[in-house]
Design a protein around this motif. Structure first.
Motif, PDB file in Angstrom:
ATOM      1  N   GLY A   1       0.719  -1.147  -0.036  1.00 23.51           N
ATOM      2  CA  GLY A   1       0.001   0.034  -0.047  1.00 23.51           C
ATOM      3  C   GLY A   1       0.904   1.134   0.065  1.00 23.51           C
ATOM      4  N   VAL A   2       2.110   1.126  -0.068  1.00 23.87           N
ATOM      5  CA  VAL A   2       3.321   2.228  -0.125  1.00 23.87           C
ATOM      6  C   VAL A   2       3.933   2.372  -1.296  1.00 23.87           C
ATOM      7  CG1 VAL A   2       4.814   3.512   1.408  1.00 23.87           C
ATOM      8  CG2 VAL A   2       2.918   2.269   2.637  1.00 23.87           C
ATOM      9  N   HIS A   3       4.363   1.235  -1.451  1.00 22.28           N
ATOM     10  CA  HIS A   3       5.463   0.972  -2.728  1.00 22.28           C
ATOM     11  C   HIS A   3       4.579   0.057  -3.791  1.00 22.28           C
ATOM     12  CE1 HIS A   3       8.070   1.608   0.722  1.00 22.28           C
ATOM     13  NE2 HIS A   3       8.635   2.480  -0.380  1.00 22.28           N
TER      14      HIS A   3
ATOM     15  N   GLY B   1      -3.182  13.958  -5.808  1.00 20.12           N
ATOM     16  CA  GLY B   1      -2.384  14.497  -4.808  1.00 20.12           C
ATOM     17  C   GLY B   1      -2.015  13.532  -3.832  1.00 20.12           C
ATOM     18  N   LYS B   2      -2.309  12.121  -4.023  1.00 26.16           N
ATOM     19  CA  LYS B   2      -2.048  11.123  -3.193  1.00 26.16           C
ATOM     20  C   LYS B   2      -0.531  10.601  -3.204  1.00 26.16           C
ATOM     21  CE  LYS B   2      -6.256   9.991  -2.011  1.00 26.16           C
ATOM     22  NZ  LYS B   2      -6.869  10.124  -1.050  1.00 26.16           N
ATOM     23  N   MET B   3       0.183  11.408  -4.121  1.00 20.22           N
ATOM     24  CA  MET B   3       1.750  11.169  -3.860  1.00 20.22           C
ATOM     25  C   MET B   3       2.487  12.504  -3.546  1.00 20.22           C
ATOM     26  SD  MET B   3       2.679   8.479  -7.146  1.00 20.22           S
ATOM     27  CE  MET B   3       4.482   8.451  -6.258  1.00 20.22           C
TER      28      MET B   3
ATOM     29  N   LEU C   1       0.765   7.625  -0.877  1.00 18.61           N
ATOM     30  CA  LEU C   1       1.304   6.618  -1.627  1.00 18.61           C
ATOM     31  C   LEU C   1       2.957   7.303  -1.862  1.00 18.61           C
ATOM     32  CD1 LEU C   1       1.249   4.003  -3.472  1.00 18.61           C
ATOM     33  CD2 LEU C   1       0.270   5.529  -5.416  1.00 18.61           C
ATOM     34  N   HIS C   2       3.851   6.296  -1.190  1.00 18.42           N
ATOM     35  CA  HIS C   2       5.155   6.919  -1.167  1.00 18.42           C
ATOM     36  C   HIS C   2       5.808   6.860  -2.658  1.00 18.42           C
ATOM     37  CE1 HIS C   2       9.206   7.586  -0.039  1.00 18.42           C
ATOM     38  NE2 HIS C   2       9.744   6.480  -0.327  1.00 18.42           N
ATOM     39  N   ALA C   3       5.634   5.572  -3.241  1.00 14.26           N
ATOM     40  CA  ALA C   3       6.262   5.130  -4.530  1.00 14.26           C
ATOM     41  C   ALA C   3       5.645   4.459  -5.574  1.00 14.26           C
ATOM     42  CB  ALA C   3       7.538   4.551  -4.069  1.00 14.26           C
TER      43      ALA C   3
END
Length: 78
Positions: free
Chosen positions: A28-30, A58-60, A67-69
């Motif tokens: 859920g992050v990468h 804008g989620k990144m 979301l990081h990556a």
């Protein structure tokens, strides 16, 4: 808060309703995404990827993004 693959796909589908979209990753992050859409025809890779990032609303954005990556593959259909 981490994002699920379906949430990412739903956001992308709003901007690219006829695209072939595949979203992968489980933390859920990468995550990874492949978006194949006719709207990318004639655009360079940077323009294509900017369109996808805009669709993520804008989620990144920055350190506070959900979301990081996102490993991203974009192209027009063959």
């Amino acid at each position: 808060m981490p994002m699920q693959a379906q949430e990412i796909e739903d956001l992308l589908r709003e901007s690219f309703p006829d695209a072939e979209i595949q979203v992968g990753g489980h933390d859920g992050v990468h995550m990874s995404a492949m978006v194949i859409d006719e709207s990318f025809r004639g655009k360079n890779r940077v323009q294509q990827q900017r369109a996808v990032y805009a669709a993520l609303k804008g989620k990144m954005d920055g350190a506070n993004g959900d979301l990081h990556a996102l490993a991203l593959t974009t192209k027009a259909p063959e």
